[in-house]
Structures are given as structure tokens and as C-alpha cells.
Design a protein around this motif. Structure first.
Motif: not given
Length: 670
Positions: A306, A359-360, A310-311
Motif C-alpha cells: 500500500r 491514496q496517491n 500511495m507514493s
């Protein structure tokens, strides 16, 4: 498994499988393995055949479970596979078909056996089966494996990220992805969410951990590229005369590339099936990615998969990565955006889009900056439009995506500047020309009305209204039909309000003479309807106070149905918000009366446009801006993990689980 095996039902009698699951240990350098692995067959193309294969595998597994503690044959098979994967990269470069073919066949057998083992025993028991070894003779594997499960998991990940994707490696890449899904499938056989799992621990720590970002990146690129399975005959192998072979004429993608998907119940939209047939590797990779991204955090560390999702950044982004994030990587956002736009018919792609937007922040910023946002929004609107054919989870995801997008003012402005021609899927009315913003309003209102008459889901109402509220201050040049539907929805709510009010009054009268029967909770029903009415009034008010002069069609619809609002003027719950609406109705009604009777629609709109300029802005009372932000509920895994696994259960390529064994969700959970 013998050249004479011509049907799946004969597999339990196959001499090679009987020897594998028998009481004699087979050393890793026994010629038996070459014979066992020299088979060529086509994947079962329907659930009945996959069920037969499962039942045949169970029969072999029962014997293997009993004999393996003494023979260690499962470990020997895995070590044979591991030894062959060492040469896979060179084999791919040298076009060594035979070597890759046998390695694939070994993995296929391991996967079939593992699937049954995992459905029939605890992780602890499974771990024990990996430790049993054949005692006689040295290992030909070269080095002894300290931990065969970790070795196999690590090998599968390396295979996915390092082996080039060619016609001859397509099937083994797909089988590696499938085997990782099978390794994680223990969740299917537990009602509760697994928070402590042996397999999770292997994937989040130790030797697998350094491959996290490369695995996520490869799975994403598999989804993006949508590589089709090789055409039939692209890599067919002639049966070796001395080899015999396993399942001759039966069950893997090696010889034909014929794949299919079956649906047995639970979640999963019907539209997915065609997509998975086009590119089984893309479909299976996406499912594995969703499973990995939704693993629960370990007690001592967050889920690294995850974290990677996300990054990651755009390949065009030259800013430095944070040293605190070891899982960061780059991907081509343009290619990712195109794939997301094209694949939204499936639950899986919509869920991926939701995860990335939520999330990103790099992906969210990129998507909101696109000048062709309609390519993404239209497929989402189509999901909502066909709400009757979609499962509730898919509809939720589509709605939440819209809510996240409407949190951005730039998005809310730009959607009214995009003009669309001939929306063929919108059947209620011919829309020859409409803005994306007006279409979005139409579809969301239609979803609310569908929900009011069918599902009555408060969560759905809340998200629909929140998206409209976020957009309301930026409504521009609303299409006359969109304006009409806003007022029609208010009319529907008003009628519902009056009906419940009447029922409550009658119920109260009837109960005065009787103390026996409890009153139905009309007060709660009334409270919910009044909450929705209040929200609709706030949306209309927000548009009038912020962009009255941009929306003559809304003023027209408001005036046409002015009587609707009469009963709410003095209602204590709505008095404040009704002030502005009442003022606008009075102001424009007065101007229309002055213009005389028998006015054409064009003349009325002209008077409204002139009046909008003349109306002093300070006469409209200012209210706080309507802004709603999507926040994931506490313990989101309680929703997402069963959802993801129901998608795997229904959509995974060439995987079958007995529905009676499934504990995580019920078969009608869609």
C-alpha cells in the motif's frame, strides 16, 4: 501424467500423479520429473471443467497430505521448480521453449496442489508440509533451503519482475501471478479479517520485502499494457515419445492461450468477462495488486504494498524521492490514465482508480490537471447510469470517485466547459449537445431517484448529495433538462415528505385510543426526508447566490414550479435557507408579470437574463460554502477485503473454489 489421460476425470488414476502422491520418496534428480512435466493441454474453458479439475486435484491431494510427511515429495517438486527457474531468464533470451514449458508445468501442478492444501488446512499445517524432506540422497538443488515457502514466494516475485514478457513466457508469468493469489487465498476460508498471517509475514518482511516496489510497478504495467495471450499454436510442443507427460490434451494455457472467466455468485460485474478474455495477465495482475494493497498492516510495520501504491510518481516528475520511503518508484502516468479510462467496465479497474485517487496525491493532481477529463468521467457516469445492472459495491466506488473529484474547484469549473455530443447510452431523452457538468448532475439525480424507490440506502444518498453540493457554487449554463431534473427531484422529495407526514398524523390519531400496538417510527423517516430536503434547498441556494446570472434555465424551472416551495417558507427547519429562494422567485415573478401574459419560452429566458443582471447581489444572504470531503470509515478493511476477494472469486482466470468452502462472504453478497 501419461499420454493416455484424455479427460480430467481420469487424472486420479494417472500413474505419474499416483507416484507423486504415493508412498515412495522421489529424489530431485530422478528422471521421473522430466516425464511428469512433459505435458501439453488447454485450460478448462468453463466452470464445470474447472470444478472437475478441482475434484481430481482433491483426490491426489488427499493421498499427498497423508504420504508427504514421509516422502517429502511436495518439497522435492518445489525444489525441482526452483532449480529450473534459475535458468529461466537465459532460456527466454535463447528462446528455449522446452525448458520454459517444463518450468511452467511444474508451477501449474504446484498451484493446483497449493489451492487444495490451503482450502483444507491451517497455515501452520501448510508450513509443516513445506518442511518435510526426502531423507535419502543429497539435494541436487545446490544449497539447502532454510525456508521453502519463503524461497518459493521470493522466486515467484522474481519471476514476475525479472522475466521478459514474450509469447513463450506469457503463460509462466501468468501462472506465477496466479500462484501468489492462491498463496494469499487463505482469507477466503475465514469469516473474520486475517490480521496475523504467516504468508503476509513472508511478503512484508525478509527476502520478499526489497522487491515490493518492483512487484507493484510490474503488476501496474501488466494492467496498463493489456498484453493479449499468445495466439493458439504460438508455442505448441510436440509430445515427446519417451516422456509420457501429465494431463496430455487437458488443462494449461501453454498450448492454446484459450482463457475464460466464469461467475458463480457474489460480486463482479458481467461486463468484466470480456475484458479478462482479452488479457488474462492484465486481469490477474490487477487482482493480485488489489489483494496486496488491501492486506492489513503488520503490528510493527505498515503494509509496504500500500505504501508503494500511495507514493509512486510520474516518469515526468524530476523531484527527489523522500529518503524515508524505500518503496517509491516512477510510472508513466499518461499510459496509466489511458488504461484507467479504457477499463472502467470492470469493478477491479474502478476500485484501482478509487485507491489511486484517494491514496496517491501525485495521481490525483495529475488526473485533475488533464484537459480530457471527460474520458475518465464518462465511463464512471455510465456505471451509475446502469445502476440496475451493477452490484452495489461498484456503484459506491463510482460515486466516491465523483465525490473525490468534486472536492476540487478546478474540476467543478472545467466540467461545464466540456461540451459533449450525442450521449447514446442516456435513454430517457435525446441529448444532442450537453456539458459534462450537466450530464453529471443528470446521472447523479437519476441515481438518487433510483435509490429512493428501490434500495433506500442512506449512504448512497449522502454521497450523491455531497457531490452535487460540492459542485453547486460552480454550476454554469445548466442544460434545461438538468435544471428541470433538479426541481423534479425536489418535487419528489416534497411529495414523499407530505405522505410520511400524513401517515404519522393518522398513526398518532389511531393510537390515542389504544395502548397496545407500538407506533411505527415515522419521526425517524420524517427526519431523514427533511435532512435530504434541506440539502437540496442548500444546493439550489448555493447555485443562486454564487452563479445566478450563469443559470437562467434553473431560474426558469424554479419559477415554473414555484408552488412547490410555498409549504417550506414557514417551516422552522427551512425558513433560513428559503429566504434567498423566496426572494429570487418573488423578484423574477414580478418582472414577468410586468412583461404581460402569453410570453414565449425565449422571451421568459430573456427577461430572466436581464433580471439576473439587475438583481442586487447584496440582497441575497450569504451562507457558508458547501464543501464535503470523502473520509474513509474506520476499519475500511472490513469492507474492502471481502469485496476484493469476491472479485477474485468471480473474475480470476482459470481459478475455481468450491462455493461451500467460502467463509469470507456469502454467495449473494453482490
Amino acid at each position: 501424467m501419461g499420454a493416455n489421460s484424455s479427460s480430467i476425470s481420469e487424472l486420479p488414476e494417472n500413474e505419474y500423479l499416483q507416484k507423486l502422491s504415493g508412498s515412495e520418496p522421489i529424489s530431485e534428480n530422478d528422471p521421473f520429473w522430466n516425464q511428469l512435466l512433459s505435458f501439453s493441454f488447454t485450460t478448462p474453458t468453463n466452470s464445470a471443467d474447472l470444478k472437475l479439475l478441482e475434484e481430481a486435484t482433491i483426490s491426489v491431494c488427499k493421498s499427498l497430505v497423508e504420504k508427504n510427511p514421509r516422502t517429502g515429495n511436495l518439497g522435492s517438486l518445489i525444489k525441482v521448480f526452483l532449480s529450473r527457474t534459475k535458468e529461466l531468464k537465459i532460456s527466454a533470451e535463447c528462446q528455449n521453449h522446452l525448458f520454459i514449458w517444463q518450468a511452467h508445468n511444474a508451477l501449474f501442478i504446484i498451484c493446483c496442489l497449493l489451492k487444495v492444501f490451503i482450502s483444507r488446512m491451517s497455515e501452520e499445517e501448510l508450513q509443516l508440509h513445506f518442511t518435510y524432506e526426502e531423507k535419502a540422497g543429497p539435494s541436487s538443488y545446490g544449497v539447502e533451503c532454510e525456508d521453502l515457502i519463503e524461497e518459493l514466494l521470493c522466486c515467484l516475485i522474481q519471476l514476475i519482475v525479472e522475466i521478459p514478457l514474450l509469447d513463450i513466457t506469457y503463460s509462466i508469468s501468468l501462472e506465477a501471478v496466479t500462484t501468489l493469489i492462491v498463496f494469499l487465498s487463505c482469507q477466503l476460508f475465514h469469516k473474520e479479517i486475517l490480521r496475523e498471517s504467516i504468508i503476509h509475514r513472508y511478503l512484508m518482511h525478509g527476502r520478499c520485502l526489497p522487491y515490493t516496489s518492483r512487484l507493484v510497478k510490474t503488476l501496474l504495467y501488466n494492467f496498463i499494457r493489456q498484453e493479449r495471450s499468445p495466439p493458439p499454436g504460438a508455442h505448441v510442443f510436440q509430445q515427446q515419445t519417451d516422456g509420457g507427460g501429465l494431463l496430455y490434451g487437458i488443462a494449461s494455457g501453454v498450448a492454446t492461450g484459450l482463457w475464460t472467466v466464469f461467475t458463480l455468485g457474489g460480486v463482479g460485474s458481467k461486463a468484466s468477462a470480456q475484458l479478462e478474455q482479452c488479457s488474462p495477465l492484465a486481469s490477474q495482475s490487477l487482482l493480485l495488486l488489489l489483494v496486496l494493497a488491501n492486506l492489513t498492516d503488520a503490528p510493527d510495520t505498515p503494509n509496504p504494498y500500500r505504501q508503494a501504491i500511495m507514493s509512486f510518481k510520474n516518469t515526468q516528475d524530476n523531484t527527489a524521492f523522500s529518503s524515508s520511503n524505500p518503496h517509491a518508484f516512477q510510472i508513466n502516468f499518461n499510459s496509466l490514465y489511458t488504461a484507467l479510462c479504457e477499463q472502467q467496465k470492470s469493478d477491479q479497474a474502478t476500485l484501482l482508480l478509487y485507491m489511486l485517487l484517494h491514496q496517491n496525491s501525485n495521481v490525483r493532481t495529475y488526473v485533475l490537471a488533464r484537459t480530457d477529463i471527460e474520458n475518465l468521467v464518462l465511463p464512471i457516469l455510465e456505471i451509475l447510469y446502469h445502476v440496475e445492472e451493477r452490484n452495489s459495491h461498484h456503484v459506491y466506488m463510482a460515486l466516491i470517485i465523483l465525490l473525490i473529484l468534486t472536492e476540487d474547484d478546478g474540476f467543478n469549473r472545467s466540467i461545464h466547459e466540456v461540451i459533449l455530443k450525442n450521449i447514446t447510452w442516456y435513454a430517457e431523452r435525446v441529448l444532442t449537445e450537453i456539458s459534462l457538468g450537466s450530464l453529471l448532475i443528470l446521472v447523479v439525480i437519476r441515481t438518487i431517484q433510483y435509490n429512493m424507490t428501490r434500495t433506500r440506502d442512506k449512504y448512497l444518498h449522502t454521497n450523491c448529495l455531497a457531490a452535487l453540493a460540492n459542485m453547486s457554487a460552480q454550476f454554469r449554463s445548466l442544460h434545461q433538462y438538468a435544471a428541470q431534473r433538479i426541481i423534479s427531484l425536489f418535487s419528489l422529495l416534497s411529495k414523499k415528505h407530505n405522505k410520511v407526514l400524513e401517515q404519522a398524523t393518522q398513526s398518532l390519531r389511531g393510537s390515542l385510543g389504544s395502548n397496545d400496538s407500538p407506533l411505527p417510527d415515522y419521526a425517524q423517516d420524517l427526519s431523514v426526508i427533511e435532512e435530504v430536503i434541506r440539502m437540496m434547498l442548500e444546493i439550489i441556494n448555493s447555485c443562486l447566490t454564487n452563479s445566478l446570472h450563469h443559470n437562467p434555465n434553473l431560474v426558469y424551472a424554479l419559477l415554473y414550479k414555484r408552488d412547490l416551495f410555498e409549504q417550506f417558507r414557514t417551516h422552522p427547519s427551512f425558513q433560513d435557507i428559503m429566504q434567498n429562494i423566496d426572494l429570487v422567485i418573488s423578484f423574477f415573478s414580478s418582472r414577468l408579470e410586468q412583461a404581460g401574459a402569453e410570453l414565449s419560452v425565449e422571451r421568459v429566458l430573456e427577461i430572466i437574463k436581464q433580471g439576473a443582471v439587475a438583481l442586487p447581489k447584496d440582497r441575497l444572504r450569504k451562507f457558508p460554502e458547501l464543501k464535503f470531503k470523502y473520509v474513509e470509515e474506520e476499519q475500511p478493511e472490513e469492507f474492502f477485503i471481502p469485496y476484493v476477494w469476491s472479485l477474485v472469486y468471480n473474475s480470476a482466470v482459470a481459478l475455481y473454489w468450491n462455493p461451500r468452502d467460502i467463509q469470507l462472504f456469502t454467495m449473494d453478497s453482490g
